[in-house]
Design an enzyme around this catalytic site. Sequence first.
Site, mmCIF file in Angstrom:
data_model
loop_
_atom_site.group_PDB
_atom_site.id
_atom_site.type_symbol
_atom_site.label_atom_id
_atom_site.label_comp_id
_atom_site.label_asym_id
_atom_site.label_seq_id
_atom_site.Cartn_x
_atom_site.Cartn_y
_atom_site.Cartn_z
ATOM 1 N N TYR A 60 -19.547 48.902 4.379
ATOM 2 C CA TYR A 60 -18.970 49.202 3.060
ATOM 3 C C TYR A 60 -18.947 50.710 2.788
ATOM 4 O O TYR A 60 -18.312 51.155 1.836
ATOM 5 C CB TYR A 60 -19.748 48.498 1.935
ATOM 6 C CG TYR A 60 -19.661 46.986 1.969
ATOM 7 C CD1 TYR A 60 -18.722 46.324 2.756
ATOM 8 C CD2 TYR A 60 -20.521 46.209 1.210
ATOM 9 C CE1 TYR A 60 -18.655 44.940 2.791
ATOM 10 C CE2 TYR A 60 -20.450 44.818 1.231
ATOM 11 C CZ TYR A 60 -19.516 44.198 2.031
ATOM 12 O OH TYR A 60 -19.455 42.820 2.054
ATOM 13 N N LYS A 68 -25.797 41.024 14.603
ATOM 14 C CA LYS A 68 -24.756 40.547 15.525
ATOM 15 C C LYS A 68 -24.908 41.407 16.786
ATOM 16 O O LYS A 68 -23.974 42.078 17.235
ATOM 17 C CB LYS A 68 -23.376 40.716 14.849
ATOM 18 C CG LYS A 68 -22.227 40.061 15.584
ATOM 19 C CD LYS A 68 -22.243 38.528 15.545
ATOM 20 C CE LYS A 68 -21.120 37.979 16.403
ATOM 21 N NZ LYS A 68 -21.222 36.541 16.648
ATOM 22 N N ASP A 94 -23.713 34.456 12.767
ATOM 23 C CA ASP A 94 -22.950 33.198 12.774
ATOM 24 C C ASP A 94 -23.890 32.000 12.796
ATOM 25 O O ASP A 94 -23.682 31.009 12.077
ATOM 26 C CB ASP A 94 -21.937 33.156 13.928
ATOM 27 C CG ASP A 94 -22.448 33.794 15.209
ATOM 28 O OD1 ASP A 94 -23.573 34.345 15.185
ATOM 29 O OD2 ASP A 94 -21.751 33.742 16.226
ATOM 30 N N ASP A 116 -24.697 40.415 2.058
ATOM 31 C CA ASP A 116 -23.820 40.059 0.941
ATOM 32 C C ASP A 116 -23.337 38.620 1.105
ATOM 33 O O ASP A 116 -23.455 37.777 0.203
ATOM 34 C CB ASP A 116 -22.624 41.029 0.971
ATOM 35 C CG ASP A 116 -21.736 40.932 -0.245
ATOM 36 O OD1 ASP A 116 -22.110 40.237 -1.196
ATOM 37 O OD2 ASP A 116 -20.662 41.562 -0.232
ATOM 38 N N ASP A 157 -24.794 35.086 -0.888
ATOM 39 C CA ASP A 157 -23.868 34.286 -1.702
ATOM 40 C C ASP A 157 -23.835 32.837 -1.214
ATOM 41 O O ASP A 157 -23.807 31.900 -2.006
ATOM 42 C CB ASP A 157 -22.455 34.876 -1.653
ATOM 43 C CG ASP A 157 -22.165 35.718 -2.886
ATOM 44 O OD1 ASP A 157 -23.125 36.279 -3.453
ATOM 45 O OD2 ASP A 157 -20.994 35.814 -3.289
#
Length: 353
Positions: free
Chosen positions: A141, A188, A220, A244, A248
């Site tokens: 980000y 990852k 994943d 993030d 959620d």
Amino acid sequence: MKATIAVLPGDGIGPEVVGQATDLLSHIAAKYGHDFEFVEGLIGGIAIDETGAPLPPATVALCEASDAILLGAVGGPKWADPTASVQPERGLLELRQHFGLFANLRPVKTYPALVDHAPLRADLLRDVDILFVRELVSGIYFGARQEQGDGDDSYDTMRYSRDEVEQVANVAFRAAQGRRKKLCSVDKANVLASMRLWRRTVVEVHEEYDDVELEHLLVDAATMHLLTRPGSFDVIVAGNMFGDILSDEASVLAGSLGMLPSASLRADSFGLYEPVHGTAPDIAGQGLANPIGMFLSAAMLLRYSLGLEGEARAIEAAVDDALAAGLRTADIAGAGEKAVSTRDFAAAVKSRV
Ligand code: NAD
């Protein structure tokens, strides 16, 4: 104790839940003999309307002069034009970055009174109590990017430095030490170089916390494990984007977005406290908002910025009691259950503190 709290209500249901939280904090102050001063500032859409900027300099100055920030939520359809030169959400990103709030703490727990209403099987949801620690001021980000244009090519860059990973890993390991002593680091590392640095650094930091059990999951796989064995997690640490998304995803475990609090911290005691939910334009102004995420954020403020653990627990216990007594706002009321308004739910919590 004397403390100054910057209060930034923002847009939509923000002012509705923030108003109840300052009222609750005033009640705590009176009961426990503290002196809390609330100073209110503009952020988000309302700040754009009144000053042209989503984070006016006056708001930054007011926060700098405070011990902590309590924030509602920002944004809404009125300011949703993606081609507009300023967006309300920018105010929030600027605030986090200005104060270097690198660790975003998001607790997710299930309440026995609500498990039957959640979309997952009740037996999977028993005893879920997870603390997400999300890196908040770096990663994809904030990396170099090709700004939006009309071209056919664009990019964002995921980068991390060792220092950035170290500081958030330290927060996560310390949090695990104070809980059930388990940390799951999500990355990852099989594909991304920045995530290989992430994993290497977390392994190194682990050497200072040998009482904490460390597990690594690829992001994943983590999305599946969160739904199939949510009760097995204690603390989960992840980079900005993965944290993030996963936090959620985990919010469905709690039954409603309206239940979840967050704290954004740096190395000292200063912090920003806000519910995880947005401005809920569909229910704004109707007295329907669930104030629990906001109340639990206020409890985190007492705990992390003011060191008032007993007072924080008093709020958490009052929320538990109100739920156990059957009080529900509309978002968590099951079939046949009567829902109460934001104001009535808040009064029930206040009377139990
Ligand atoms: P949202 O969280 O505002 O709402 C999603 C759904 O959850 C809605 O149906 C809403 O009614 C419900 N909900 C949310 N909070 C609730 C509460 N406390 N009580 C009861 N129900 C609640 O997300 P959205 O609809 O995607 O976004 C609406 C606006 O909020 C957008 O402008 C978005 O950019 C903004 N937003 C802001 C933040 C923030 O300020 N941190 C976070 C997310 C979204």
